[in-house]
Design a protein around this motif. Structure first.
Motif, PDB file in Angstrom:
ATOM      1  N   ASP A 210       0.836  -1.195   0.000  1.00  0.00           N
ATOM      2  CA  ASP A 210       0.000   0.000   0.000  1.00  0.00           C
ATOM      3  C   ASP A 210       0.867   1.240   0.000  1.00  0.00           C
ATOM      4  N   TYR A 211       1.907   1.169   0.826  1.00  0.00           N
ATOM      5  CA  TYR A 211       2.792   2.318   0.906  1.00  0.00           C
ATOM      6  C   TYR A 211       3.502   2.546  -0.427  1.00  0.00           C
ATOM      7  N   THR A 212       4.026   1.471  -1.001  1.00  0.00           N
ATOM      8  CA  THR A 212       4.711   1.671  -2.285  1.00  0.00           C
ATOM      9  C   THR A 212       3.734   2.138  -3.343  1.00  0.00           C
ATOM     10  N   ASP A 213       2.489   1.725  -3.230  1.00  0.00           N
ATOM     11  CA  ASP A 213       1.493   2.250  -4.159  1.00  0.00           C
ATOM     12  C   ASP A 213       1.379   3.756  -4.026  1.00  0.00           C
ATOM     13  N   SER A 214       1.333   4.195  -2.765  1.00  0.00           N
ATOM     14  CA  SER A 214       1.200   5.633  -2.583  1.00  0.00           C
ATOM     15  C   SER A 214       2.480   6.334  -3.030  1.00  0.00           C
ATOM     16  N   VAL A 215       3.624   5.656  -2.840  1.00  0.00           N
ATOM     17  CA  VAL A 215       4.886   6.225  -3.337  1.00  0.00           C
ATOM     18  C   VAL A 215       4.797   6.399  -4.844  1.00  0.00           C
ATOM     19  N   ALA A 216       4.324   5.353  -5.513  1.00  0.00           N
ATOM     20  CA  ALA A 216       4.254   5.414  -6.970  1.00  0.00           C
ATOM     21  C   ALA A 216       3.305   6.501  -7.419  1.00  0.00           C
ATOM     22  N   ASP A 217       2.179   6.614  -6.722  1.00  0.00           N
ATOM     23  CA  ASP A 217       1.232   7.654  -7.102  1.00  0.00           C
ATOM     24  C   ASP A 217       1.858   9.025  -6.961  1.00  0.00           C
ATOM     25  N   GLU A 218       2.533   9.187  -5.830  1.00  0.00           N
ATOM     26  CA  GLU A 218       3.161  10.482  -5.593  1.00  0.00           C
ATOM     27  C   GLU A 218       4.225  10.760  -6.648  1.00  0.00           C
ATOM     28  N   LEU A 219       4.933   9.699  -6.995  1.00  0.00           N
ATOM     29  CA  LEU A 219       6.029   9.836  -7.952  1.00  0.00           C
ATOM     30  C   LEU A 219       5.490  10.217  -9.324  1.00  0.00           C
ATOM     31  N   LEU A 220       4.385   9.613  -9.684  1.00  0.00           N
ATOM     32  CA  LEU A 220       3.848   9.864 -11.019  1.00  0.00           C
ATOM     33  C   LEU A 220       3.088  11.174 -11.097  1.00  0.00           C
ATOM     34  N   ASP A 221       2.779  11.710  -9.921  1.00  0.00           N
ATOM     35  CA  ASP A 221       2.086  12.985  -9.906  1.00  0.00           C
ATOM     36  C   ASP A 221       3.116  14.079 -10.110  1.00  0.00           C
ATOM     37  N   THR A 222       3.690  14.121 -11.290  1.00  0.00           N
ATOM     38  CA  THR A 222       4.834  15.013 -11.481  1.00  0.00           C
ATOM     39  C   THR A 222       4.408  16.462 -11.630  1.00  0.00           C
ATOM     40  N   GLN A 223       3.139  16.702 -11.561  1.00  0.00           N
ATOM     41  CA  GLN A 223       2.735  18.107 -11.649  1.00  0.00           C
ATOM     42  C   GLN A 223       2.754  18.785 -10.293  1.00  0.00           C
ATOM     43  N   SER A 224       2.357  18.034  -9.264  1.00  0.00           N
ATOM     44  CA  SER A 224       2.298  18.700  -7.969  1.00  0.00           C
ATOM     45  C   SER A 224       3.654  18.686  -7.270  1.00  0.00           C
ATOM     46  N   TYR A 225       4.521  17.799  -7.680  1.00  0.00           N
ATOM     47  CA  TYR A 225       5.846  17.763  -7.059  1.00  0.00           C
ATOM     48  C   TYR A 225       6.558  19.104  -7.185  1.00  0.00           C
ATOM     49  N   PRO A 226       6.693  19.622  -8.424  1.00  0.00           N
ATOM     50  CA  PRO A 226       7.388  20.917  -8.533  1.00  0.00           C
ATOM     51  C   PRO A 226       6.693  22.013  -7.755  1.00  0.00           C
ATOM     52  N   THR A 227       5.376  22.056  -7.754  1.00  0.00           N
ATOM     53  CA  THR A 227       4.713  23.150  -7.040  1.00  0.00           C
ATOM     54  C   THR A 227       5.004  23.067  -5.550  1.00  0.00           C
ATOM     55  N   THR A 228       5.083  21.832  -5.032  1.00  0.00           N
ATOM     56  CA  THR A 228       5.397  21.714  -3.612  1.00  0.00           C
ATOM     57  C   THR A 228       6.831  22.134  -3.332  1.00  0.00           C
ATOM     58  N   VAL A 229       7.725  21.728  -4.212  1.00  0.00           N
ATOM     59  CA  VAL A 229       9.130  21.987  -3.935  1.00  0.00           C
ATOM     60  C   VAL A 229       9.467  23.442  -4.142  1.00  0.00           C
ATOM     61  N   ILE A 230       8.961  23.984  -5.233  1.00  0.00           N
ATOM     62  CA  ILE A 230       9.423  25.323  -5.606  1.00  0.00           C
ATOM     63  C   ILE A 230       8.720  26.408  -4.818  1.00  0.00           C
ATOM     64  N   ALA A 231       7.467  26.215  -4.497  1.00  0.00           N
ATOM     65  CA  ALA A 231       6.785  27.213  -3.689  1.00  0.00           C
ATOM     66  C   ALA A 231       7.581  27.421  -2.410  1.00  0.00           C
ATOM     67  N   PRO A 232       7.909  28.643  -2.125  1.00  0.00           N
ATOM     68  CA  PRO A 232       8.770  28.894  -0.958  1.00  0.00           C
ATOM     69  C   PRO A 232       8.138  28.325   0.304  1.00  0.00           C
ATOM     70  N   SER A 233       8.781  27.361   0.854  1.00  0.00           N
ATOM     71  CA  SER A 233       8.168  26.658   1.959  1.00  0.00           C
ATOM     72  C   SER A 233       8.169  27.494   3.218  1.00  0.00           C
ATOM     73  N   SER A 234       9.196  28.315   3.371  1.00  0.00           N
ATOM     74  CA  SER A 234       9.254  29.099   4.600  1.00  0.00           C
ATOM     75  C   SER A 234       8.589  30.459   4.396  1.00  0.00           C
ATOM     76  N   GLY A 235       8.191  30.739   3.168  1.00  0.00           N
ATOM     77  CA  GLY A 235       7.436  31.952   2.923  1.00  0.00           C
ATOM     78  C   GLY A 235       8.305  33.178   2.765  1.00  0.00           C
ATOM     79  N   GLU A 236       8.911  33.619   3.814  1.00  0.00           N
ATOM     80  CA  GLU A 236       9.604  34.899   3.760  1.00  0.00           C
ATOM     81  C   GLU A 236      11.052  34.728   3.302  1.00  0.00           C
ATOM     82  N   GLU A 237      11.587  35.810   2.867  1.00  0.00           N
ATOM     83  CA  GLU A 237      12.984  35.812   2.447  1.00  0.00           C
ATOM     84  C   GLU A 237      13.894  35.829   3.683  1.00  0.00           C
ATOM     85  N   ASN A 238      15.132  35.620   3.406  1.00  0.00           N
ATOM     86  CA  ASN A 238      16.117  35.694   4.473  1.00  0.00           C
ATOM     87  C   ASN A 238      16.076  37.105   5.066  1.00  0.00           C
ATOM     88  N   GLN A 239      15.829  37.194   6.336  1.00  0.00           N
ATOM     89  CA  GLN A 239      15.561  38.532   6.845  1.00  0.00           C
ATOM     90  C   GLN A 239      16.448  38.972   8.006  1.00  0.00           C
TER      91      GLN A 239
END
Lengths: 112, 510, 929, 89, 124, 162
Positions: free
Chosen positions: B479-508
């Protein structure tokens, strides 16, 4: 200039590849080292060529791409570590086996 | 926030341990080193497990190193696949280290330090979301593997290490060329960002990127030991000490992981002109690798070499399965990956300890003396053989069934079926032959007196019991590897998660 | 749930004899026998349900993802087999108690036996074909362990391996077949598969699936042409043979045919294949059975023959044929188990199983002889024993099938021939052993076995009689349900010993008479067969496996020559093959980017670089010169870095190159200076070809890249360097801040390399030449005065420069790495100029610790940011104002860089000093200067 | 005018390097080659300085400084190799 | 380059002069290395002329930067280091040449005493 | 004092180098330079041999000036020889007998010989009692020895007081 640069990198690569295909450890190690020079030049050039644009703020108006430079720096250091290791491994091989041929002697190609 | 830092702990713990191991520890340093190493391995394991739980609950964890968010800084991207691989590494490393702590580490200097560095490199390679950083971690794990391979010294080891080192140096050079090409066409190094950029390429630029992508395939191919690039493996794995070979069981998987990561994310379903760049090649090469592994198994007369070819077979299986580019294919490939890593690790250790107790005949598949702990090894061998061949009831068969089911009912599917079943048969024949020669067919007379410390057996037992756990919990794991595969193949949301600034603000800080 | 108990109790129970390892045998036997008995007790109520027409099931989810559940059912067919397995199992354990010698490891035997029992039970009760397959393979494994029980005997080992290989291969084929069927049916549950019968038989993959399933069944049931493994499984202890050949293992194939009957049977292909194979097997088996001199061999081939019979019946597939088949399964189990036990008793008591040695044992073993005669008569199909009835049914079915059209007549004829042969070998079994003249000298003085050992045989022979006499009372109930579950219809079986005078009866009579005739003429058959002797399947099998292995090995020594050049070439060729097609697709390589003009210096530099590179390659046999050429390459490369606006790179490359060259020169001392030509012309040609192709690829890529524009993330670094990182040297900022993690990895690599090298040098005994390349002895002065002095002068200056470079790295070209290398180079100069001892006396620095601390400082700097709730390696900087000094910047990146600095010094020095000091003790000291 | 002079100087230094390289390739003896290599280093240093003047920048200074400081180390290493075989003893 | 061309003409002249001095001497030195007959004579050429070559260029560099406002002397360091190291290189190379007994140009007068004559390491 | 500045001249020259490197005399640079140039000799003290120290600094300056002048002369001379005809070349190998034996002065002398007209020091022989010189020009060895002795060795001896 771009043509000259790429041809140079190509020639350097070709020469090192030729060395890498030799049957003794030392030339191979030298070949690997030279290949790393060629590769560094290549990697460096992925930021395109710029003359008189060192990426030091305030000295110029146009800057060369600093990122490949940083990458190459890392690559140089790693390449140095690898070269050092392989050189000494070659020495060790010589010390242990008595020859610097990379293959066993009875295995066809090198002894022919 | 501390949970956030969990992302980097599996890298930092081995790093600091390794650094501490480099310090002199008084006159009798070994006990201290062992304690330190074991403690750290357990800690790594705990962290990896916590990380997995965390990611499974809260989704992908993006850790922006230096607080520079992607694509500008280096980010660790801990999605389900990464955490799974990290946990696998930690799980494998602990028993192997336990095994190593029983006299194995006295064979040469720096064993403990190199071991931890190796673990760090592997985990780092799994964790990073940056292509160049991947290169760096590849080098970390490679150079420590060079060191480890020499552990114990000896003529054969030196030569095979030399081959291994030189071949991998060539690989590193090619890696840099391909990274360079990809940077030059996409202008970025972050894999998620690269995925976005690659999709926008067209025409000649796309062709350049393809060239880079294919060169990268050759690089990963060396690490993963795909067909024409695998020659280093049998030699290297069969000459080095068992503990190192066992740790290396995960090394080919780093190559496989990188292939899965790069050719799903960057050159995956969304990559427009570069869609599923490597799938066709991986398919053919995977099958060929499998066949080659089969022939190799048949031709070998040494137990360790046999195990080395088992590794090759597993790599072929994995890649051929992956190349179906389906969620089921990836998921089953991952399940099989977990299984084969653990079992080949156990087999390498077993081969090593058996070679030790057999004395002169070592690991050659010939009649020899009885071993001091003959029956224990016989049982272990049986269990390991059943698991690796893929016979019921151990994990191998579950993995195999999954793969066979995941293979499409088509020509390519039948090829995979055919070769996999043939491989199973050959494994069956060769393992029974090996067991019959080495365990059943013993010389008359007293058994050999050399007896390996019990800790070694415990370590092997730990790994083998993992196979049992894998079997019992096959479904949740699947089941877990299934979810891994799903996540892996969901190549559209991966970049949005990674690139969207996770901490929000700039170095301050100013 | 009880079904689970039936299947898994023996599996878990297998541990019991192992746990009771140290107890006496009776304890173990009782404990072991209790398990199947408990299973029978548990099964009893379930059996009642089954007999009443219900199908008890049990299901436990395990791997729903692949439709693999622990699903069991106890329909009629299962019940039939379960009873056989458990019933005969109990007898076998009892028998084994007496059979095994005191030297044998009985715990292992019982454990394996129970395991085997469990897997057989699993096969027959599985409600999911995948589960059935799993147990199928388990029987292969456990039978392997049982056959190889006496593993010190080569026969046992080989027999076991052959059995495993054959049945294992069949099992894999079966798996493929089952997967196809499951794929078509959409489920692996039996009911679903049965329901999808039409879909399955109409599917284009039906034939392949059927063939694969049949392969599985035929290998397991030792059908022609896979019959060869079974006789060699005789190397097992007799209880095992008795079990394997009567109720279990080989019956698994039959069971499979029966089990898949509802889904697969009914087509012409099924009929022709199964019937024909069955027929051939029956004849071949019977023929060989007659020829065997070994008692167990005879029985083994008779098993093959009888299995062929059953198989043929299932092939015919009519309701009556199924009845006959399943009835014969019961009968065969009874008499064959009895026969094997008898053979075991004879072997046990007389010391041999060779019929050429045995004769006239009747006098010594009357009880055994009586029992043997009963079971043999059953096998031969003599009335009134049960074997007779099933044979009658069989002959009847042979007559009543019309599936071969005009040629259908040959089936009953051959069936009769088979029956006759069966009679012949049965007679041989009895006559050769118990009669046939007086007693001959035997290894042991034969006598009847202990009563309890004969008990199982007695029970079985009684069964033969009772079933024969009272079939409706004993077996019809179970047969009803069993046949129903095969033909999926409720039917009632009518069995009777006497059918009246009819054609089958005549055929039986013909068979018995024919059998006697054949037996009397057996010597001619032996003579005829002698010419084929030496064709031992076991040896053939071994030889085939061995020759496959050998040719694989040969192939491998051809492919994998252990030649690094070949590996390298393969890697490069792969790159060529993978990349060149992509380059072909490029339409216009030259991009739109504005190109730089070429100037004279660049042309000169490029030419020097190329020529030097070329010379390095060409002069590879003159190593020192090669090194010098390499250093020219390095120098020009660093100058080009400088020229193309990368001062940091230029500096790094320069110093690294110096250090690398020193390292290589050091290494050269231990290497041959000059080597002979080693490659042939065509290899050089090949290498040149590969080299130029790779060079071409790289150059093409590079040109394509250089001439095209791209968008990069680098602008961010330039924009944020001052505000975000507090420095002006963007490259350095990327290294210590933006991508500090890379740098951490990089210094880690350096540290690992140093540790690895230390490891390499540890046990190294280098090869040291005592004279130079021309045979001249070395110069007598180690450390020239001038060099020593200047090196001493340079050291502090270099340190000042290093500090300077280090401090300004943040803003101007420089940084920790270069500074570290400068300091290290100055130290190396000390080593060169003054020697290891000199340096060691003056600086007692543990480079290893220094290096370790270096990395630690860098990493700890990173960890420090956690305390400000920031991710690892977050940098921080501020501007301080101190009196006198003025405003200056403090950045944590500097601390990080300090770590880099220390690591580089430590690692470099560790590498070089360790390498250098290798020779120190071995060389004479300097005299005068 | 200055530009012309610098260009002439570039050509001269380049020619120097070519001549050195020729000596390096030709030999005939190892010390000759080492000497040539040393000279290549120094001429490159000069070239860097000249580039600095030409581009009116200080960025080449460190590289040149390093050549001046460490260029000779290679030479020493090579020379010591000829003398003693082993560099560090 | 533009910045340099803005300088007073005489400064430009001076710079040009020093650059030329440097270049010419460096060229002559290299020429000597290329054409002189034996190793020892070749050794003289670069050791001397490159010093001048570098010296000239360094001075030119110093002037060119200093003339733009700020006094910049750091190029001087290059010359210092080079003057410090160049003799050592030459010395070691000469030693090596003596050691390997390179052939000398025919007219060379060898005026060494016997005790100065080169001795090989014998104890090995 | 000698503990803090084990080698004052070294410290001084290092400080000079420091300032030259930074090309600045800003207070920050000077202070940092003082600290570092004090620290480095202290750290490297064990590696600093017991050199003879300069006793007459003013003479050292004179020596430096002479040296620079001679270098320029030497350049022209050698250039002439290179460009001139081959038959003018009359090289010679001869030994310059040393009057002093201290390490540093000998080294400086040998360096000077190399840098100055027509001579290269090849080897320090006779247990540091002579310098083997290769001369380029056609002057007689005696002449050259004399020049060296008068022009350089004498001054060095004065500077170092030995």
């Amino acid at each position: 200039m771009e043509t000259l640069f790429s041809v140079t990198v190509g020639v350097l690569t070709a020469c090192s590849v030729f060395l890498i295909l030799r049957g003794r450890s030392f030339p191979v190690v030298v070949g690997i080292t030279m290949l790393s020079y060629a590769v560094n030049l290549f990697l460096f050039s992925t930021g395109r060529l710029t003359i008189d644009g060192a990426p030091i703020l305030g000295t110029n108006t146009e800057y060369a791409d600093p990122l490949p430079q940083a990458l190459v720096l890392t690559a140089i250091v790693i390449g140095f570590a690898m070269t050092a290791y392989s050189v000494i491994l070659a020495v060790r091989t010589r010390g242990e086996i008595g020859t610097d041929e990379v293959n066993e002697q009875d295995s066809g190609e090198s002894s022919r | 926030m501390w949970q956030q830092h969990l992302a980097i702990l599996p890298i930092l713990i081995p790093l600091f341990t390794a650094l501490l191991q480099l310090l002199p520890w008084g006159d009798r340093p070994q006990p201290k080193r062992r304690a330190l190493g074991l403690a750290s391995s357990i800690l790594t394991l705990v962290c990896a497990a916590l990380l997995l739980v965390h990611v499974n609950q809260n989704g992908m964890l993006v850790y922006a190193l230096g607080d520079w968010s992607a694509p500008f800084g280096i980010v660790l991207v801990l999605d389900k696949l990464s955490t799974l691989m990290i946990l696998l590494t930690a799980v494998l490393a602990l028993p192997v280290l336990i095994y190593g702590c029983y006299t194995e580490d006295n064979l040469g200097s720096h064993f403990h330090a190199l071991f931890q560095f190796q673990v760090m490199g592997i985990i780092g390679a799994f964790a990073t979301g940056d292509l160049f950083n991947l290169f760096v971690f590849f080098e970390v794990l490679l150079i420590s593997s060079y060191g480890l391979m020499m552990h114990g010294g000896g003529k054969f080891r030196v030569r095979s290490t030399l081959h291994y080192v030189l071949l991998n140096l060539l690989g590193s050079a090619l890696f840099l060329i391909s990274v360079g090409t990809l940077y030059a066409t996409t202008g970025t190094l972050n894999m998620a960002d690269m995925a976005v950029k690659v999709a926008q390429l067209s025409g000649d630029e796309a062709a350049l990127a393809r060239a880079g992508g294919f060169m990268l395939l050759a690089v990963f191919g060396i690490k993963a030991a795909i067909l024409p690039l695998h020659f280093w493996l049998p030699q290297a794995y069969s000459t080095t000490t068992g503990v190192v070979a066992a740790l290396f069981a995960i090394m080919t998987k780093v190559g496989v992981y990188s292939i899965i990561r790069v050719y799903t994310l960057i050159f995956g379903p969304e990559a427009n002109e570069l869609v599923w760049l490597a799938a066709d090649w991986l398919w053919i090469l995977g099958i060929l690798t499998l066949i080659f592994g089969i022939i190799g198994m048949l031709g070998t007369r040494d137990f360790r070499l046999l195990v080395a070819y088992l590794v090759i077979v597993s790599v072929g299986t994995l890649l051929a399965t992956y190349s179906f580019s389906s969620a089921a294919g990836i998921s089953t490939a991952l399940f099989y990956l977990i299984h084969s890593t653990v079992i080949t690790g156990a087999l390498f250790l077993l081969a090593d300890v058996m070679a030790f107790e057999r004395g002169k005949t070592a690991s050659r598949i010939v009649t020899g003396k009885r071993m001091a702990n003959h029956n224990t090894y016989a049982v272990m061998f049986l269990i390991a053989a059943i698991a690796i061949i893929g016979l019921p009831p151990l994990s191998g068969f579950a993995g195999k069934l999954m793969i066979l089911q995941a293979a499409p009912v088509s020509t390519s599917g039948f090829w995979l079926w055919g070769t996999m079943l043939l491989a199973t048969l050959v494994m069956l024949i060769m393992m029974s032959r090996t067991g019959s020669k080495m365990i059943w067919h013993t010389l008359q007379g007293k058994p050999n007196e050399q007896s390996a410390p019990i800790g070694k057996r415990v370590a092997i037992g730990m790994l083998l019991s993992l196979s049992l756990i894998l079997t019992i919990f096959a479904n949740p794991i699947r089941d877990y590897t299934d979810s891994v595969a799903d996540e892996l193949l969901d190549t559209q949301s991966y970049p949005t998660t990674v690139i969207a600034p996770s901490s929000g603000e700039e170095n301050q800080y100013e | 749930m009880n079904l689970f108990y039936i299947v898994f109790a023996p599996m878990i129970g297998a541990l019991i004899p192992l746990l009771l390892r140290r107890t006496s045998r009776p304890v173990k036997t009782i404990a072991t026998i209790a398990i199947p008995i408990s299973c029978i007790l548990v099964a009893w109520p379930l059996a009642q349900q089954t007999l009443a027409g219900d199908i008890p099931t049990a299901i436990q989810q395990w791997l729903p993802n692949i439709d693999f559940d622990l699903a069991f059912r106890l329909d009629g067919l299962s019940l039939l087999f379960v009873s056989l397995i458990l019933g005969i199992g109990v007898l076998i354990v009892l028998y084994a108690h007496y059979y095994l010698s005191s030297k044998d490891n009985d715990s292992r035997f019982y454990a394996c036996l129970l395991l085997f029992m469990s897997s057989m039970l699993g096969i027959v009760t599985a409600d999911n074909v995948l589960l059935m397959w799993a147990f199928w393979e388990l029987t292969s494994i456990s039978s392997f362990l049982l056959i190889g029980y006496w593993y010190h005997q080569s026969d046992a080992r080989r027999g076991a391996r052959m059995a495993l290989a054959t049945t294992g291969a069949g099992g894999l084929a079966l798996l493929a077949g089952l997967l196809i069927i499951g794929h078509i049916a959409g489920s692996y549950q039996l009911d679903a598969i049965f329901a999808a019968k039409d879909a399955i038989q109409a599917h284009s993959l039906y034939i392949p699936a059927l063939i694969l399933v049949l392969l599985g069944a035929f290998t397991k049931s030792a059908q022609f042409p896979f019959q060869f493994w079974l006789p060699h499984a005789m190397a097992a202890p007799t209880p095992v043979s008795a079990y394997l050949h009567s109720a279990t293992m080989v019956k698994a194939g039959i069971f499979l045919l029966a089990r898949m009957h509802p889904a697969l049977a009914g087509t012409e292909f099924w009929f022709i294949t199964v019937t024909l194979i069955g027929l051939i097997t029956m004849l071949v088996g019977a023929y060989f059975a007659l020829l065997k001199h070994d008692l167990k061999g005879l029985l083994a081939f008779s098993t093959v023959s009888h299995l062929g019979l059953i198989c043929m019946l299932l092939g015919i597939g009519s309701q009556a044929a199924v009845i006959a088949a399943l009835f014969h399964v019961i009968n065969h189990a009874c008499f064959k188990a009895g026969l094997f036990m008898t053979a075991g008793i004879i072997d046990h008591e007389a010391g041999t199983r060779d019929m050429r040695k045995l004769q006239g044992l009747l006098k010594f073993m009357p009880i055994t002889a009586t029992l043997a005669m009963i079971v043999t008569a059953s096998m031969a199909g003599v009335p009134p024993f049960n074997g007779f009835m099933s044979k009658e049914l069989f002959l009847d079915q042979a007559l009543n099938q019309h599936l071969f059209g005009g040629l259908s007549w040959f089936v009953p004829v051959l069936a009769t021939v088979g029956a006759a042969l069966s009679v012949a070998y049965s007679i041989r079994f009895i006559h050769d052993v118990f009669f046939n003249g007086g007693y001959k000298e035997l290894p042991k003085q034969p006598h009847d076995p202990p009563k309890m050992m004969a008990l199982p045989v007695l029970i079985l022979s009684l069964m033969c009689i009772i079933i024969g006499l009272l079939p409706m009372l004993t077996v019809s109930g179970i047969l009803n349900q069993a046949v129903s579950s095969v033909v999926l219809d409720n039917i009632t079986v009518k069995l009777a010993l006497w059918h009246g005078f009819n054609l089958p009866l005549l055929m039986s009579a013909v068979a018995i008479v024919g059998g006697i005739v054949i037996y009397s003429q057996r010597d001619q058959l032996f003579t005829f067969n002698r010419q084929f002797e030496g064709q031992d399947a076991k040896h053939n099998f071994e030889r085939i496996v061995q020759s496959i292995c050998d040719s694989a090995n040969k192939l491998f020594t051809y492919i994998d020559t252990g030649s690094l050049q070949r590996y390298m070439a393969l890697v490069l060729i792969s790159v060529i093959v993978l990349v060149i097609p992509q380059l072909f697709e490029i339409v216009t390589l030259e991009g739109s980017r504005e190109q730089l003009p070429v100037d004279f210096v660049s042309i000169v530099g490029a030419s020097v670089l190329m020529v030097a590179g070329f010379a390095t390659a060409v002069l590879h046999r003159h190593r020192f010169i090669m090194l010098m050429m390499l250093s020219v390459v390095g120098l020009v490369v660093s100058i080009s870095f400088a020229h193309f606006s990368a001062p940091d790179l230029a500096m790094t490359q320069l110093v690294v190159e110096v250090v690398s060259i020193i390292l290589m020169v050091l290494a050269l001392f231990f290497m041959p200076q000059k080597t002979a030509r080693a490659s042939t012309g065509h290899r050089v040609f090949r290498d040149i070809l590969i080299a130029s192709l790779i060079g071409g690829i790289v150059a093409t890529l590079n040109y394509g890249i250089l001439t095209s524009d791209f968008e990069t993330i680098s602008d961010f670094f330039i924009a944020n360097a001052k505000t975000g990182g507090g420095g002006t040297n963007v490259v350095n900022l990327i290294l210590v801040d933006f991508r500090g993690f890379d740098t951490l990895g990089e210094i880690t690599v350096l540290a690992i390399a140093a540790a690895g090298i230390h490891k390499l040098l540890n046990k190294l005994k280098p090869f040291m030449p005592s004279s130079d390349i021309d045979g001249r002895p070395w110069h007598r002065i180690k450390h020239p005065l001038m060099l020593t002095n200047v090196a001493n002068l340079i050291l502090p200056m270099a340190m000042v420069v290093a500090v300077y470079i280090f401090l300004r790295g943040h803003n101007l070209p420089g940084g920790g790495f270069i500074a570290g290398l400068i300091a290290a180079s100055a130290m190396i100069l000390q080593y060169i100029a003054n020697g290891v001892d000199w340096v060691k006396e003056r600086f007692n620095v543990n480079y290893q610790s220094l290096m370790s601390f270096g990395v630690m400082i860098a990493a700890l700097t990173g960890v420090g940011s956690w305390f400000f709730d920031r991710p690892f390696l977050t940098s921080w900087f501020t501007y301080l104002k101190w009196p006198l000094v003025g405003k200056f910047e403090f950045a944590t990146a500097l601390l990080f860089d300090l770590g880099v600095f220390l690591t580089v010094i430590g690692a470099t020095m560790m590498i070089l000093s360790n390498f250098g000091k290798m020779t120190t003790r071995h060389r004479p000291r300097q005299e005068g200067n | 005018m200055l530009t012309t002079v610098i260009h002439i100087a570039f050509v001269l230094f380049s020619l120097s390097i070519i001549m050195n390289f020729w000596r390096l390739a030709k030999g005939p003896h190892l010390p000759d080659r080492i000497l040539a290599l040393d000279t290549v280093y120094i001429n490159s240093l000069a070239l860097l300085l000249l580039l600095g003047i030409y581009q009116n920048t200080q960025t080449y200074f460190e590289a040149a400084l390093l050549i001046a400081m460490f260029g000779f180390v290679s030479t020493i290493a090579a020379g010591k190799f000829l003398l003693r075989g082993d560099l560090i003893e | 380059m533009e910045a340099l061309n803005q300088l007073p003409l005489w400064v430009q002249w001076v710079i040009a002069f020093f650059i030329l001095i440097g270049a010419v001497f460096a060229f002559i030195g290299s020429l000597g290395l290329a054409i002189l007959p034996d190793f020892f004579t070749r050794l003289h050429a670069p050791t001397k002329n490159t010093t001048m070559g570098i010296g000239g260029t360094v001075i030119a560099a110093i002037i060119s930067t200093s003339a733009q406002g700020t006094l910049t002397l750091n190029e001087l360091l290059i010359a210092i280091f080079l003057f410090l190291t160049a003799p050592i290189s030459a010395h070691i190379l000469a030693k090596a040449a003596l050691h390997t007994e390179l052939p000398k140009f025919a007219p060379t007068r060898d005026l060494r005493d016997k005790e100065d004559a080169y001795q090989h390491e014998t104890d090995k | 004092m000698s503990k803090v500045f084990p080698a004052p001249f070294l410290t001084l020259s290092l400080f000079a180098i420091w300032l030259l490197l930074f090309n600045s005399i800003a207070p920050g640079v000077v202070i940092l330079g003082l600290i570092i140039t004090t620290l480095i000799p202290l750290l490297l003290r064990p590696a600093w041999p017991d050199f003879k120290t300069i006793k007459k600094p003013h003479l050292a300056l004179v020596y430096l000036v002479i040296l620079i002048f001679d270098i320029i002369v030497a350049n022209f001379k050698v250039a002439a020889l290179i460009l001139g005809r081959r038959k003018h070349l009359k090289p010679a190998l001869f030994v310059f007998p040393l009057d002093m034996t201290d390490e540093l002065p000998v080294t400086i002398l040998a360096s000077t010989i190399t840098l100055t007209p027509g001579t290269v020091s090849c080897e320090i022989t006779r247990g540091r009692r002579g310098i083997l010189i290769h001369a380029f020009s056609d002057e007689t060895p005696e002449e050259t020895i004399n020049v060296i002795r008068q022009r350089y060795e004498r001054r060095l001896k004065e500077i170092f007081q030995c």
